[in-house]
Design a protein around this motif. Structure first.
Motif, short mmCIF file in Angstrom:
data_model
loop_
_atom_site.label_atom_id
_atom_site.label_comp_id
_atom_site.label_asym_id
_atom_site.label_seq_id
_atom_site.Cartn_x
_atom_site.Cartn_y
_atom_site.Cartn_z
N ASN A 284 0.83 -1.21 0.00
CA ASN A 284 0.00 0.00 0.00
C ASN A 284 0.86 1.26 0.00
O ASN A 284 0.60 2.22 -0.72
CB ASN A 284 -0.93 0.00 1.21
CG ASN A 284 -2.04 -1.03 1.10
OD1 ASN A 284 -2.41 -1.43 0.00
ND2 ASN A 284 -2.56 -1.48 2.22
N TRP A 285 1.92 1.24 0.82
CA TRP A 285 2.82 2.39 0.87
C TRP A 285 3.54 2.58 -0.46
O TRP A 285 3.70 3.70 -0.95
CB TRP A 285 3.83 2.19 2.01
CG TRP A 285 4.85 3.28 2.07
CD1 TRP A 285 4.72 4.50 2.66
CD2 TRP A 285 6.17 3.25 1.51
NE1 TRP A 285 5.87 5.24 2.50
CE2 TRP A 285 6.78 4.49 1.80
CE3 TRP A 285 6.89 2.30 0.79
CZ2 TRP A 285 8.08 4.80 1.40
CZ3 TRP A 285 8.18 2.60 0.39
CH2 TRP A 285 8.76 3.84 0.69
N LYS A 288 1.26 4.11 -3.00
CA LYS A 288 1.10 5.54 -2.73
C LYS A 288 2.31 6.33 -3.23
O LYS A 288 2.18 7.44 -3.74
CB LYS A 288 0.91 5.77 -1.23
CG LYS A 288 -0.45 5.34 -0.71
CD LYS A 288 -0.55 5.60 0.79
CE LYS A 288 -1.91 5.15 1.33
NZ LYS A 288 -2.00 5.36 2.80
N LYS A 289 3.49 5.74 -3.08
CA LYS A 289 4.71 6.40 -3.53
C LYS A 289 4.68 6.58 -5.05
O LYS A 289 5.00 7.66 -5.56
CB LYS A 289 5.93 5.58 -3.11
CG LYS A 289 7.26 6.23 -3.49
CD LYS A 289 8.44 5.39 -3.03
CE LYS A 289 8.56 4.11 -3.82
NZ LYS A 289 9.82 3.37 -3.52
N GLN A 291 2.04 6.68 -6.98
CA GLN A 291 1.00 7.64 -7.32
C GLN A 291 1.46 9.07 -7.03
O GLN A 291 1.16 10.00 -7.78
CB GLN A 291 -0.26 7.33 -6.53
CG GLN A 291 -0.93 6.02 -6.95
CD GLN A 291 -2.07 5.62 -6.05
OE1 GLN A 291 -2.17 6.08 -4.89
NE2 GLN A 291 -2.96 4.77 -6.53
N PHE A 292 2.23 9.21 -5.94
CA PHE A 292 2.74 10.54 -5.58
C PHE A 292 3.65 11.09 -6.67
O PHE A 292 3.49 12.23 -7.12
CB PHE A 292 3.50 10.46 -4.25
CG PHE A 292 4.28 11.69 -3.93
CD1 PHE A 292 3.67 12.78 -3.32
CD2 PHE A 292 5.63 11.80 -4.27
CE1 PHE A 292 4.38 13.94 -3.06
CE2 PHE A 292 6.35 12.94 -4.00
CZ PHE A 292 5.72 14.02 -3.39
N LYS A 364 3.87 12.82 3.75
CA LYS A 364 2.45 12.48 3.66
C LYS A 364 2.15 12.14 2.20
O LYS A 364 1.89 13.02 1.38
CB LYS A 364 1.60 13.66 4.13
CG LYS A 364 0.10 13.36 4.21
CD LYS A 364 -0.66 14.58 4.70
CE LYS A 364 -2.16 14.28 4.77
NZ LYS A 364 -2.94 15.46 5.19
N LEU A 365 2.15 10.84 1.91
CA LEU A 365 1.94 10.41 0.53
C LEU A 365 0.48 10.33 0.14
O LEU A 365 0.16 10.13 -1.02
CB LEU A 365 2.60 9.05 0.31
CG LEU A 365 4.13 9.03 0.39
CD1 LEU A 365 4.64 7.64 0.08
CD2 LEU A 365 4.74 10.05 -0.55
N GLY A 366 -0.40 10.47 1.09
CA GLY A 366 -1.83 10.37 0.78
C GLY A 366 -2.49 9.36 1.68
O GLY A 366 -1.85 8.52 2.29
N GLU A 367 -3.81 9.46 1.78
CA GLU A 367 -4.57 8.55 2.63
C GLU A 367 -4.87 7.26 1.89
O GLU A 367 -4.95 7.23 0.69
CB GLU A 367 -5.88 9.22 3.08
CG GLU A 367 -5.65 10.53 3.82
CD GLU A 367 -4.80 10.36 5.07
OE1 GLU A 367 -4.89 9.29 5.71
OE2 GLU A 367 -4.05 11.28 5.40
#
Length: 367
Positions: A284-285, A288-289, A291-292, A364-367
């Motif tokens: 998941n992390w 997010k990375k 997508q960031f 803070k990469l996002g929720e």
């Protein structure tokens, strides 16, 4: 104290699978299937990146459990090279190269029968750079193999393994048991984590090598899980063990005093459950990375991208980012660092904690 290998019936371990264990076994099978589905849907590049993170966690943690600490950057470099030989290995630590080679061998040979030659090869890889240990052979010293704590004169013996003269026979029997117990039927495959728990305890109780037994024992555990699934899962068992290694040693030493190992099996199966849960957190992390960077790649300057990339090398950047760290990583002035950090905060990329000179910024990469 009488240890398990000294008791009548050794090495016939006995255990009961209660409802909690049965439910955990079902959860492991479901988690493994779900995790494999995630990886199958990834591009090869992202799959390699995710796998390198998991394998780095495993390599760093399995060494840290034994009090051996390696640079995460060195380990990551060696892992990336093992996954793709066209990628250069910039690691300066030969230990990182060795543990990476061993882990890749475990992963690639999960379906190959265990043999003493395989174990010797793993041991030689693991002992790269260590000239004080006889690598690739069973221990042969006359001194007893003991697990001891305490200062000189106040030592406490936690466990004593079979004498060196017994090791070859004991390991021959262990290897035969491991290969003969390889799961074939569906029910046996479901119970693979139980076999993994017993295999780890069995191997650690023999303690066949002069050094490196814990790391190879955990590799055997992961091989047992992989044989049950039919593929090597993307998990780091050692990461979970290392998070509470005092409990791991307590449970292991208690289990080495008996052949009734239900409590050990329950403990170890739960470790495997947590290892899969942790893999989902890593995935998941990592997503997010990706997508960031897809979102902000064109909006951030080269300094900001460099710093954020550095913060993303591990899922937690120790101590958070500060203006001083930013200046060092980006090689820039305090004024520029402050301005960049302010912009990243306004964009919602960083979250400030504290105030004044002690302010730190968390990613803070996002929720």
């Amino acid at each position: 104290m009488i240890y398990n290998w000294q008791q009548e019936g050794w090495p016939e371990f006995k255990y009961q699978l209660n409802d909690d264990i049965e439910n955990s076994l079902i959860k492991i099978r479901e988690s493994a299937s779900k995790l494999e589905g995630y990886f199958s849907a990834m591009t090869e590049e992202r799959k390699q990146q995710s796998l390198s993170v998991i394998m780095t966690e495993e390599a760093v943690s399995t060494s840290a459990i034994e009090g051996e600490f390696m640079s995460r950057i060195d380990v990551m470099s060696s892992i990336m090279h093992q996954l793709d030989r066209t990628v250069p290995d910039y690691s300066k630590d030969i230990r990182a190269k060795g543990v990476s080679q061993m882990m890749m061998s475990v992963r690639e040979n999960y379906d190959v029968q265990l043999s003493k030659h395989m174990l010797f090869n793993w041991h030689e890889m693991l002992m790269l750079g260590n000239n004080k240990v006889h690598a690739g052979v069973w221990r042969f010293q006359n001194e007893p193999m003991q697990i001891i704590s305490g200062s000189i004169g106040k030592e406490k013996i936690h466990f004593e393994a079979p004498a060196s003269v017994q090791v070859a026979d004991e390991m021959g029997r262990f290897i035969h048991w491991f290969n003969e117990s390889k799961p074939v039927r569906l029910k046996d495959q479901l119970n693979a984590p139980v076999r993994s728990a017993v295999a780890h305890l069995y191997f650690e109780s023999i303690h066949p090598f002069e050094d490196g037994n814990g790391r190879i024992g955990r590799a055997i555990s992961e091989k047992a899980i992989a044989e049950g699934l039919g593929y090597t899962p993307f998990i780091s068992l050692s990461k979970i063990i290392e998070s509470n290694k005092a409990k791991y040693y307590d449970e292991l030493m208690r289990a080495q005093q008996t052949l009734e190992v239900s409590e050990w099996v329950m403990y170890f199966v739960q470790l495997i459950v947590e290892a899969f849960d942790y893999s989902f957190e890593i995935i998941n992390w990592t997503v997010k990375k990706w997508q960031f960077f897809e979102k902000y790649d064109k909006e951030l300057n080269s300094r900001q991208l460099k710093v954020i990339s550095k913060m993303c090398e591990t899922s937690v950047f120790e101590g958070g980012m500060s203006a001083k760290k930013y200046m060092s990583i980006a090689r820039t002035s305090k004024a520029t660092a402050t301005r960049d950090l302010q912009q990243l905060t306004e964009m919602g990329v960083l979250m400030p904690k504290g105030g004044g000179r002690s302010v730190r910024y968390e990613l803070k990469l996002g929720e």
